[in-house]
Scaffold this motif. Sequence first.
Motif, PDB file in Angstrom:
ATOM      1  N   ILE B 331       0.649  -1.350   0.078  1.00  0.00           N
ATOM      2  CA  ILE B 331       0.144  -0.147  -0.027  1.00  0.00           C
ATOM      3  C   ILE B 331       0.793   1.219   0.072  1.00  0.00           C
ATOM      4  O   ILE B 331       1.562   1.419   1.150  1.00  0.00           O
ATOM      5  CB  ILE B 331      -0.870  -0.157   1.155  1.00  0.00           C
ATOM      6  CG1 ILE B 331      -1.813  -1.323   1.376  1.00  0.00           C
ATOM      7  CG2 ILE B 331      -2.068   1.190   1.303  1.00  0.00           C
ATOM      8  CD1 ILE B 331      -2.661  -1.424   2.492  1.00  0.00           C
ATOM      9  N   VAL B 332       0.853   2.134  -0.977  1.00  0.00           N
ATOM     10  CA  VAL B 332       1.652   3.124  -1.148  1.00  0.00           C
ATOM     11  C   VAL B 332       1.110   4.444  -0.863  1.00  0.00           C
ATOM     12  O   VAL B 332       1.657   5.297  -0.696  1.00  0.00           O
ATOM     13  CB  VAL B 332       2.401   3.202  -2.567  1.00  0.00           C
ATOM     14  CG1 VAL B 332       3.300   1.977  -2.837  1.00  0.00           C
ATOM     15  CG2 VAL B 332       1.301   3.456  -3.867  1.00  0.00           C
ATOM     16  N   SER B 333      -0.138   4.768  -0.852  1.00  0.00           N
ATOM     17  CA  SER B 333      -0.840   5.748  -0.508  1.00  0.00           C
ATOM     18  C   SER B 333      -0.639   6.101   1.024  1.00  0.00           C
ATOM     19  O   SER B 333      -0.720   5.143   1.788  1.00  0.00           O
ATOM     20  CB  SER B 333      -2.384   5.595  -0.652  1.00  0.00           C
ATOM     21  OG  SER B 333      -3.375   6.516   0.225  1.00  0.00           O
ATOM     22  N   ARG B 334      -0.483   7.328   1.339  1.00  0.00           N
ATOM     23  CA  ARG B 334      -0.344   7.355   2.785  1.00  0.00           C
ATOM     24  C   ARG B 334      -1.369   7.433   3.676  1.00  0.00           C
ATOM     25  O   ARG B 334      -1.281   6.642   4.581  1.00  0.00           O
ATOM     26  CB  ARG B 334       0.355   9.105   2.878  1.00  0.00           C
ATOM     27  CG  ARG B 334       0.843   9.347   4.206  1.00  0.00           C
ATOM     28  CD  ARG B 334       1.675  10.456   4.462  1.00  0.00           C
ATOM     29  NE  ARG B 334       1.922  10.278   5.991  1.00  0.00           N
ATOM     30  CZ  ARG B 334       1.429  11.301   6.703  1.00  0.00           C
ATOM     31  NH1 ARG B 334       0.776  12.493   6.138  1.00  0.00           N
ATOM     32  NH2 ARG B 334       1.688  11.551   8.098  1.00  0.00           N
ATOM     33  N   GLY B 335      -2.451   7.794   3.220  1.00  0.00           N
ATOM     34  CA  GLY B 335      -3.884   7.635   3.898  1.00  0.00           C
ATOM     35  C   GLY B 335      -4.179   6.111   3.826  1.00  0.00           C
ATOM     36  O   GLY B 335      -4.605   5.725   4.870  1.00  0.00           O
ATOM     37  N   GLY B 336      -3.906   5.473   2.845  1.00  0.00           N
ATOM     38  CA  GLY B 336      -4.263   4.257   2.696  1.00  0.00           C
ATOM     39  C   GLY B 336      -3.405   3.225   3.739  1.00  0.00           C
ATOM     40  O   GLY B 336      -4.339   2.311   4.576  1.00  0.00           O
ATOM     41  N   SER B 337      -2.212   3.301   3.848  1.00  0.00           N
ATOM     42  CA  SER B 337      -1.428   2.643   4.846  1.00  0.00           C
ATOM     43  C   SER B 337      -1.559   2.980   6.434  1.00  0.00           C
ATOM     44  O   SER B 337      -1.697   2.165   7.221  1.00  0.00           O
ATOM     45  CB  SER B 337       0.072   2.894   4.581  1.00  0.00           C
ATOM     46  OG  SER B 337       0.563   4.253   4.683  1.00  0.00           O
ATOM     47  N   ILE B 338      -2.160   4.268   6.532  1.00  0.00           N
ATOM     48  CA  ILE B 338      -2.503   4.564   7.881  1.00  0.00           C
ATOM     49  C   ILE B 338      -3.836   4.008   8.296  1.00  0.00           C
ATOM     50  O   ILE B 338      -3.817   3.449   9.448  1.00  0.00           O
ATOM     51  CB  ILE B 338      -2.732   6.314   8.025  1.00  0.00           C
ATOM     52  CG1 ILE B 338      -1.545   7.010   7.512  1.00  0.00           C
ATOM     53  CG2 ILE B 338      -3.461   6.577   9.238  1.00  0.00           C
ATOM     54  CD1 ILE B 338      -1.620   8.539   7.436  1.00  0.00           C
ATOM     55  N   LEU B 339      -4.799   3.819   7.281  1.00  0.00           N
ATOM     56  CA  LEU B 339      -6.048   3.247   7.729  1.00  0.00           C
ATOM     57  C   LEU B 339      -5.875   1.774   7.696  1.00  0.00           C
ATOM     58  O   LEU B 339      -6.561   1.293   8.521  1.00  0.00           O
ATOM     59  CB  LEU B 339      -7.008   3.849   6.907  1.00  0.00           C
ATOM     60  CG  LEU B 339      -7.494   5.098   6.756  1.00  0.00           C
ATOM     61  CD1 LEU B 339      -8.173   5.634   5.530  1.00  0.00           C
ATOM     62  CD2 LEU B 339      -8.394   5.345   8.061  1.00  0.00           C
ATOM     63  N   ALA B 340      -5.021   1.084   6.821  1.00  0.00           N
ATOM     64  CA  ALA B 340      -4.830  -0.220   6.920  1.00  0.00           C
ATOM     65  C   ALA B 340      -4.105  -0.602   8.337  1.00  0.00           C
ATOM     66  O   ALA B 340      -4.808  -1.533   8.870  1.00  0.00           O
ATOM     67  CB  ALA B 340      -3.762  -0.578   5.818  1.00  0.00           C
ATOM     68  N   LYS B 341      -3.304   0.248   8.699  1.00  0.00           N
ATOM     69  CA  LYS B 341      -2.642   0.240  10.005  1.00  0.00           C
ATOM     70  C   LYS B 341      -3.789   0.021  11.178  1.00  0.00           C
ATOM     71  O   LYS B 341      -3.771  -0.707  12.205  1.00  0.00           O
ATOM     72  CB  LYS B 341      -1.365   1.241  10.267  1.00  0.00           C
ATOM     73  CG  LYS B 341      -0.607   0.484  11.483  1.00  0.00           C
ATOM     74  CD  LYS B 341       0.637   1.614  11.596  1.00  0.00           C
ATOM     75  CE  LYS B 341       1.498   1.346  12.564  1.00  0.00           C
ATOM     76  NZ  LYS B 341       2.510   2.411  12.681  1.00  0.00           N
ATOM     77  N   TRP B 342      -4.560   0.880  11.201  1.00  0.00           N
ATOM     78  CA  TRP B 342      -5.705   1.123  12.032  1.00  0.00           C
ATOM     79  C   TRP B 342      -6.499  -0.027  12.226  1.00  0.00           C
ATOM     80  O   TRP B 342      -7.033  -0.447  13.148  1.00  0.00           O
ATOM     81  CB  TRP B 342      -6.470   2.632  11.928  1.00  0.00           C
ATOM     82  CG  TRP B 342      -7.428   3.046  12.687  1.00  0.00           C
ATOM     83  CD1 TRP B 342      -7.031   3.967  13.799  1.00  0.00           C
ATOM     84  CD2 TRP B 342      -8.685   2.799  12.963  1.00  0.00           C
ATOM     85  NE1 TRP B 342      -8.171   4.141  14.724  1.00  0.00           N
ATOM     86  CE2 TRP B 342      -9.289   3.162  14.164  1.00  0.00           C
ATOM     87  CE3 TRP B 342      -9.447   1.838  12.387  1.00  0.00           C
ATOM     88  CZ2 TRP B 342     -10.501   3.068  14.751  1.00  0.00           C
ATOM     89  CZ3 TRP B 342     -10.779   1.633  12.823  1.00  0.00           C
ATOM     90  CH2 TRP B 342     -11.313   2.251  13.869  1.00  0.00           C
ATOM     91  N   ILE B 343      -6.893  -0.306  11.152  1.00  0.00           N
ATOM     92  CA  ILE B 343      -7.750  -1.293  10.906  1.00  0.00           C
ATOM     93  C   ILE B 343      -7.574  -2.598  11.502  1.00  0.00           C
ATOM     94  O   ILE B 343      -8.166  -3.423  12.252  1.00  0.00           O
ATOM     95  CB  ILE B 343      -8.457  -1.630   9.376  1.00  0.00           C
ATOM     96  CG1 ILE B 343      -9.294  -0.526   8.909  1.00  0.00           C
ATOM     97  CG2 ILE B 343      -9.211  -2.948   9.326  1.00  0.00           C
ATOM     98  CD1 ILE B 343      -9.456  -0.506   7.263  1.00  0.00           C
ATOM     99  N   LEU B 344      -6.269  -2.940  11.176  1.00  0.00           N
ATOM    100  CA  LEU B 344      -5.514  -4.332  11.627  1.00  0.00           C
ATOM    101  C   LEU B 344      -5.098  -4.267  13.196  1.00  0.00           C
ATOM    102  O   LEU B 344      -5.158  -5.212  13.923  1.00  0.00           O
ATOM    103  CB  LEU B 344      -4.210  -4.268  11.044  1.00  0.00           C
ATOM    104  CG  LEU B 344      -4.342  -4.847   9.248  1.00  0.00           C
ATOM    105  CD1 LEU B 344      -3.182  -4.749   8.510  1.00  0.00           C
ATOM    106  CD2 LEU B 344      -5.130  -6.006   9.344  1.00  0.00           C
ATOM    107  N   HIS B 345      -4.786  -3.013  13.706  1.00  0.00           N
ATOM    108  CA  HIS B 345      -4.551  -2.836  14.940  1.00  0.00           C
ATOM    109  C   HIS B 345      -5.938  -2.882  15.843  1.00  0.00           C
ATOM    110  O   HIS B 345      -6.053  -3.692  16.809  1.00  0.00           O
ATOM    111  CB  HIS B 345      -4.112  -1.484  15.484  1.00  0.00           C
ATOM    112  CG  HIS B 345      -3.808  -1.131  16.707  1.00  0.00           C
ATOM    113  ND1 HIS B 345      -2.754  -1.422  17.489  1.00  0.00           N
ATOM    114  CD2 HIS B 345      -4.686  -0.602  17.834  1.00  0.00           C
ATOM    115  CE1 HIS B 345      -2.813  -1.189  18.744  1.00  0.00           C
ATOM    116  NE2 HIS B 345      -3.888  -0.758  19.128  1.00  0.00           N
TER     117      HIS B 345
END
Lengths: 558, 558
Positions: B331-345
């Motif tokens: 995931i290279v989008s900054r917003g995308g990687s922030i949200l993916a991290k949030w979801i997984l956490h």
Amino acid sequence: MKTKNITQGSFPNSQKIYVKGKIHNIEVAMREIELADTTDKNGNVIKNHPVTVYDTSGPYTDENIEVNLEKGLPKLRKQWILDREDVEELDGLSSDYGRMRLTDENLDHLRFDHVSTQPLKAKEGKYVSQYYYAKKGIITPEMEYVAIRENQRIDEIKEKYAQHKGCPMGAQIPETHISPEFVRDEIAKGRAILPANINHPEAEPMIIGRNFLVKINGNIGNSPTTSSIEEEVEKAVWAFRWGADTIMDLSTGENIHETREWIVRNSPVPVGTVPLYQALEKVNGKVEDLSWEIYKDTLIEQCEQGVDYFTIHAGLLWKHIPMTIHRTTGIVSRGGSILAKWILHHHKENFLYTHFEDICKILAKYDVAVSLGDGLRPGCLADANDKAQFGELEALGHLTKIARENFVQVIIEGPGHVPMHMIKENMDEQLAHCDEAPFYTLGPLVTDIAPGYDHITSAIGGAMIAWHGTAMLCYVTQKEHLGLPNRDDVKEGVITFKLAAHAADLAKGFPGAQYRDNAMSKARFEFRWRDQFSLALDSEKAMKFHDETLPDEGYKST
Amino acid sequence: MKTKNITQGSFPNSQKIYVKGKIHNIEVAMREIELADTTDKNGNVIKNHPVTVYDTSGPYTDENIEVNLEKGLPKLRKQWILDREDVEELDGLSSDYGRMRLTDENLDHLRFDHVSTQPLKAKEGKYVSQYYYAKKGIITPEMEYVAIRENQRIDEIKEKYAQHKGCPMGAQIPETHISPEFVRDEIAKGRAILPANINHPEAEPMIIGRNFLVKINGNIGNSPTTSSIEEEVEKAVWAFRWGADTIMDLSTGENIHETREWIVRNSPVPVGTVPLYQALEKVNGKVEDLSWEIYKDTLIEQCEQGVDYFTIHAGLLWKHIPMTIHRTTGIVSRGGSILAKWILHHHKENFLYTHFEDICKILAKYDVAVSLGDGLRPGCLADANDKAQFGELEALGHLTKIARENFVQVIIEGPGHVPMHMIKENMDEQLAHCDEAPFYTLGPLVTDIAPGYDHITSAIGGAMIAWHGTAMLCYVTQKEHLGLPNRDDVKEGVITFKLAAHAADLAKGFPGAQYRDNAMSKARFEFRWRDQFSLALDSEKAMKFHDETLPDEGYKST
């Protein structure tokens, strides 16, 4: 001549490798880029295979070879040519002009030290073109060289790698790799050319055709005011260092005969010219004084120096000229406007057209390819795809047949300035009229309003038309319409067209085209900065830009 | 704050003109370029009509207006908004953060002098978006402004001018000109948006849609180490001076609230942001601490400052994340990687998705448009058009409906890195899933191997996808993948995308698109150098390049 400022040396983390032939005793030069290992999150070290890439830079980037410009490059193809036993070494130069220049003592200080005075020529009754050999079913060393070169060792890669299925737009590209027999067959069909003057044995064989990697040409050339021979040679070395597959020497100033000798002797890529330009110099710029005799002598002069292809505007006919009257920008091609002026002055048909068969008979003796010039290419969007342009294209189709009957390799030049939605029609018309002879376009530029950025306006059109089937793109520099390109402009232009050509290779699905992109992306994901620089088309600029904001060493290795 | 180094002044041989409305009492700013006369070979003097061009530069290029950054630009739309009688002036800021920053004396030296403490908001039960008005059949002053602006006075040109028939690829562009009713209808259909926060009355109305001129966005934004507020404001002024139709402020450093205030108050073009970036700053970069409450407060804070559109990555769902595991660049989008991290956490669905209706209800109160972010856009060719990307796109289609139900204007963000032959599929999928909401893409880049030239790799893809129907292109600078753009990079990126967008307008056959090209070509044919410079997208560079080899004054006038 002093030749100190010539760029040499290998690319970052790269070495020159030589892949051996299987049919012939040949060694094909390539560049191998070493990559760092990847350490995964568990601490395992995983090797990243080196990436082999197409390399136009010649011996200049081989650390084991010291190029001496005064001697010229090694004569790679000399023995291949002699082994065919169909050429003879002449006692002296055949052109009056060539002999005159050779014996002029005032030129001694400019002259290439080891200038050949005994050029090669086909024996009486023999044909020596790669097209002729291909038609006879012969796979020459040049053809095998090209097959190996096009593959970039993709046929040796064992691991599976990602590549999207291409959309070849009618091209018939082999699925896995290029074979020597495929090369022969494509040349025999006239769908590809392998420009290789028997008097330019220094050149590394390359191929131009719709079913091969898209090639790019870089124009160089002095003008009376702006450059010395040394500068011009360096501009050539600089152009193929960065990726020019061929160079065209469009010199118009003094001493262009001597300049060309230096360039050809030191060029590992085919050299093209527009002989009309030099012929015009010989009549002091007086168009009306141009004659077949002067032109013919110029052709022979250049054939014997080793020029690999000539742009010849033989398709611009008298009947086409009235079609240009209502154009916004008239005739913008220099060759085209010279010939239109000649035709109108003499009230005669274009002498390049009436003598085209004579021209072919000369070119055939040296295997010089003809690039049929588009003297009526549009100089602006408004004139794109008009009757004048397509009328000339039809005539080029007729000339293609004549060239082939004389076993001369032939390519077709194309525009110019064309809006995006009218690009495909250019390719369609070219295919319809020119029996699949390779198309060689200048851009096209997709808008007229961006002077200073015309390397970009033309890279957009270039990438698109190359996808549709154009085999070679002539670069356009950012100085287009404004002035003469300097060394930086040449590099910027070459890299810009390299990326456009590569974009087309990807779209067409050429075998292995995506391999380098994948390696770059993996390096990017893993923050392997040094590998990103090594894999970049322009390592120097990538590193410089990076260091402007993140100069720390630590940022580069991991 | 010192604001000395802000670029002002008109363009060469150009003046600001104002075209009056017919429905509303409005004046639409444009740039008129004066041309020299032509003298034909018989000595007759023929007038060349001035050329009117689209002008994003705002009052900065009007010689009659002295811009004072401390005061901000004139509030062009203020009365139009108030006249609708559907907004109220609040007693104070609604966001906790906004109030905190306002009362912090330590920030006094950074704060915009005339900061509004009484923002506008829709009255209870009222809708204030251009989409709502359009649905109700109302032609607002903003809509008429846009219609006049898109025409560039082409409807006033009496003489016949050459323009090729376009190939609009499914777009439905009027043949001769844009009418206010057409603007209203396109907005009502959701096929175009007119970003116009009621708290950004300084902005000159513009439209983003497939049946209008292709627009470009320029990203700016400070980072902790690289810039001051002044630099950032100048970067904004610089970006729209050269043609940015909108700017996005992607600041991530300190004082981004105050920086944004300066930018919005001095911006004649709509301003976009990614509110998630600021929300993350508020939790000190700890992704797991992000919450709906903090995000919501950030939205309100920015709505009341006047941001015109928000990128919101609400379509990246939990189920999509596993689809990215085998990607080359994840995931290279900054917003995308922030949200993916949030979801997984948190093991929870994306809170922007679950709260999307709440988000829309806030945005609707200020007419802030939503730009649905593509958090899963491909970061390399290998990942182009994969399940993750198109899965998210489908979710964006669903969210489009919700936004429209709440009368929020909506556009869709797109890739990224895509080889040429896979570009069209992106447009097709977007049209299929998102009910013709305007598409807004980042390039796409058509190869990965040209860092340092990614403004070009992306201009190629950008021109092509815009021809296919993308309404706005987000520029990419030559520093992409390597570092942060400086002022020169911003200009180079803006002009590059301007020419790509224009190439698409030409291909689509937008009324009058070829007029400036024709004028340039005529000036070129007649060697009117000064006119060529004036008509160029970048007059400065064209003149500089010209003067490098032909510096004489004499070369310029005739």
